[in-house]
Design a protein around this motif. Sequence first.
Motif, short mmCIF file in Angstrom:
data_model
loop_
_atom_site.label_atom_id
_atom_site.label_comp_id
_atom_site.label_asym_id
_atom_site.label_seq_id
_atom_site.Cartn_x
_atom_site.Cartn_y
_atom_site.Cartn_z
N SER A 92 0.82 -1.21 0.00
CA SER A 92 0.00 0.00 0.00
C SER A 92 0.85 1.26 0.00
O SER A 92 0.41 2.32 -0.46
CB SER A 92 -0.94 0.00 1.21
OG SER A 92 -0.19 -0.03 2.42
N ASP A 93 2.09 1.16 0.49
CA ASP A 93 2.97 2.34 0.51
C ASP A 93 3.35 2.80 -0.89
O ASP A 93 3.76 3.94 -1.08
CB ASP A 93 4.23 2.04 1.32
CG ASP A 93 3.94 1.85 2.80
OD1 ASP A 93 2.89 2.35 3.26
OD2 ASP A 93 4.74 1.18 3.48
N ASP A 94 3.24 1.89 -1.86
CA ASP A 94 3.61 2.22 -3.23
C ASP A 94 2.46 2.82 -4.02
O ASP A 94 2.64 3.26 -5.16
CB ASP A 94 4.12 0.97 -3.96
CG ASP A 94 5.40 0.43 -3.35
OD1 ASP A 94 6.14 1.23 -2.74
OD2 ASP A 94 5.64 -0.79 -3.47
N VAL A 95 1.26 2.81 -3.45
CA VAL A 95 0.09 3.34 -4.14
C VAL A 95 0.06 4.86 -3.99
O VAL A 95 0.11 5.38 -2.88
CB VAL A 95 -1.21 2.73 -3.57
CG1 VAL A 95 -2.42 3.30 -4.30
CG2 VAL A 95 -1.18 1.22 -3.70
N THR A 96 -0.02 5.58 -5.10
CA THR A 96 0.06 7.04 -5.07
C THR A 96 -1.27 7.73 -5.35
O THR A 96 -1.37 8.95 -5.26
CB THR A 96 1.09 7.54 -6.09
OG1 THR A 96 0.70 7.10 -7.40
CG2 THR A 96 2.48 7.00 -5.77
N SER A 97 -2.30 6.95 -5.68
CA SER A 97 -3.60 7.54 -5.99
C SER A 97 -4.70 6.56 -5.61
O SER A 97 -4.51 5.34 -5.66
CB SER A 97 -3.69 7.86 -7.49
OG SER A 97 -5.02 8.19 -7.87
N VAL A 98 -5.86 7.09 -5.24
CA VAL A 98 -6.99 6.21 -4.92
C VAL A 98 -7.65 5.71 -6.20
O VAL A 98 -8.48 4.80 -6.15
CB VAL A 98 -8.03 6.95 -4.05
CG1 VAL A 98 -7.44 7.33 -2.71
CG2 VAL A 98 -8.58 8.18 -4.77
N GLY A 99 -7.26 6.28 -7.34
CA GLY A 99 -7.80 5.81 -8.62
C GLY A 99 -9.28 6.09 -8.77
O GLY A 99 -9.88 6.87 -8.03
N LYS A 100 -9.89 5.44 -9.75
CA LYS A 100 -11.33 5.57 -9.97
C LYS A 100 -12.05 4.47 -9.21
O LYS A 100 -11.64 3.32 -9.23
CB LYS A 100 -11.66 5.48 -11.46
CG LYS A 100 -11.15 6.66 -12.29
CD LYS A 100 -11.62 6.55 -13.73
CE LYS A 100 -11.16 7.76 -14.54
NZ LYS A 100 -11.80 9.00 -14.04
N PHE A 101 -13.11 4.84 -8.54
CA PHE A 101 -13.87 3.82 -7.81
C PHE A 101 -15.32 4.27 -7.68
O PHE A 101 -15.65 5.45 -7.87
CB PHE A 101 -13.28 3.58 -6.42
CG PHE A 101 -13.36 4.77 -5.48
CD1 PHE A 101 -14.48 4.98 -4.70
CD2 PHE A 101 -12.31 5.66 -5.39
CE1 PHE A 101 -14.56 6.07 -3.83
CE2 PHE A 101 -12.37 6.76 -4.53
CZ PHE A 101 -13.50 6.96 -3.75
N GLU A 102 -16.17 3.34 -7.40
CA GLU A 102 -17.57 3.61 -7.09
C GLU A 102 -17.99 2.66 -5.99
O GLU A 102 -17.84 1.44 -6.13
CB GLU A 102 -18.46 3.42 -8.32
CG GLU A 102 -19.93 3.72 -8.03
CD GLU A 102 -20.81 3.67 -9.27
OE1 GLU A 102 -21.95 3.18 -9.17
OE2 GLU A 102 -20.33 4.12 -10.33
N THR A 103 -18.45 3.22 -4.91
CA THR A 103 -18.82 2.38 -3.78
C THR A 103 -20.02 2.98 -3.07
O THR A 103 -20.51 4.06 -3.43
CB THR A 103 -17.63 2.23 -2.80
OG1 THR A 103 -17.96 1.23 -1.83
CG2 THR A 103 -17.31 3.55 -2.09
N THR A 104 -20.49 2.28 -2.09
CA THR A 104 -21.64 2.73 -1.31
C THR A 104 -21.19 3.12 0.08
O THR A 104 -20.28 2.50 0.65
CB THR A 104 -22.70 1.61 -1.21
OG1 THR A 104 -23.04 1.19 -2.53
CG2 THR A 104 -23.94 2.08 -0.48
N GLY A 105 -21.81 4.13 0.63
CA GLY A 105 -21.52 4.51 1.99
C GLY A 105 -22.44 3.78 2.95
O GLY A 105 -23.43 3.16 2.55
N ILE A 106 -22.13 3.87 4.23
CA ILE A 106 -22.99 3.28 5.25
C ILE A 106 -24.38 3.90 5.18
O ILE A 106 -25.38 3.28 5.54
CB ILE A 106 -22.37 3.48 6.64
CG1 ILE A 106 -21.02 2.74 6.74
CG2 ILE A 106 -23.31 3.00 7.73
CD1 ILE A 106 -21.11 1.25 6.50
#
Length: 396
Positions: A241-255
Amino acid sequence: MKFRTQKIAALMTVAVLGISTLGSMPVMAEENTETADDGEAMADDGEAMAVDGDAMAVDGEAISSDLISGTFKPSEVTCQAQDSYEYPFLGLKFSLPKELLKQIEDQSIAMITTEDETNQTGAVTYAYVSWGEMTEEQKNAEVDKMGTGYEEWVASLSRIGTLGIYDEDSQKKLDEITGCTEHKELGSSSDGKYKYYLSTNKEADEKLTKELEEIKTTITEMTPYQNTSVFDQPQDASVNSDDVTSVGKFETTGIDGKTYTEEVFSDYDLTLVNIFTTWCSPCVQEIPELQKLYEEMKEKGVGVAGVVLDAADENGNPDEDTVKKAGILQEKTKAEYPFLIPDSTMLNGRLKGINAFPETFFVDKNGNIVGDTYTGSHSLDEWKEIVEKELKNVSK
């Protein structure tokens, strides 16, 4: 002797999770030493905490008091019958004979996992699966959701035998640990530190002990321990995870049931992303502090987002019971910032391999991961100081 997995099973039942010891969430949690300004209990020993009068944590399990009153059936949290069982941390695979599986299915025999809860070495000391006869009365028995009722119920079962792994010290106390008198050595781990035994109780029905002797076992290479239950499945550590520099594109649901994408970060110059689990008491204790931070700093361009890591598996499939539990938590702590369910990409891999909670990182308005990562909970003043530093760096 304490039974770590039994206690978790009981607590998970309280939380309406209904799982056995086959969960896959890590259990290291950074301790909090702060006390809330509003007088709420912030116990740093994991024993108890109150939010608006509700108990939110017991032995590190964050729960609401309306879920811990009353009783439950211990027979409903025993291991379920399945084709085979595999525990990589123990280096053990096995399958049960058909007759034994049938008896587990009809609940005349209870199958339970136990491990050394007092272990402080960061490695396996001993762990075993046990089988015990269960009477109709025990099958229908109900015990209090909190207290020692579950452990007493387990002790009341007529022990048939166990299958387990033991380090050198544990091997000297097999009778005491297993509750059995006969022990058949099945093999050793590749490093020679552990031995595997099938143990039986000479007082048990001979027909039942013979069924245990028909268990087919395979000793495999032990997966390095990850500070979780030894009956859990290992986490995927292939992504750093330390090498990941962006959250990228995603679609999710909140609580809250709303849909969220990477655009959730675009409204703020900097967003604090707090990764937590519902069972982690330091995480729960920190939420009111993060809410205060959000209230005080949103006008400065600072947002807050929580990620409920145990609300979904690594494929992004939500756990409805945990989502419900997180909803209660959000309501009780009066958190106005979003609680996100992990998506199938695990935020571009940023959520993979985390083994200490809470963990916090920062994201700019373009979705870039910026600044430092912070492990452990912090007070409002500490977070304000951290955020001011990170905000200056983003503004440059």
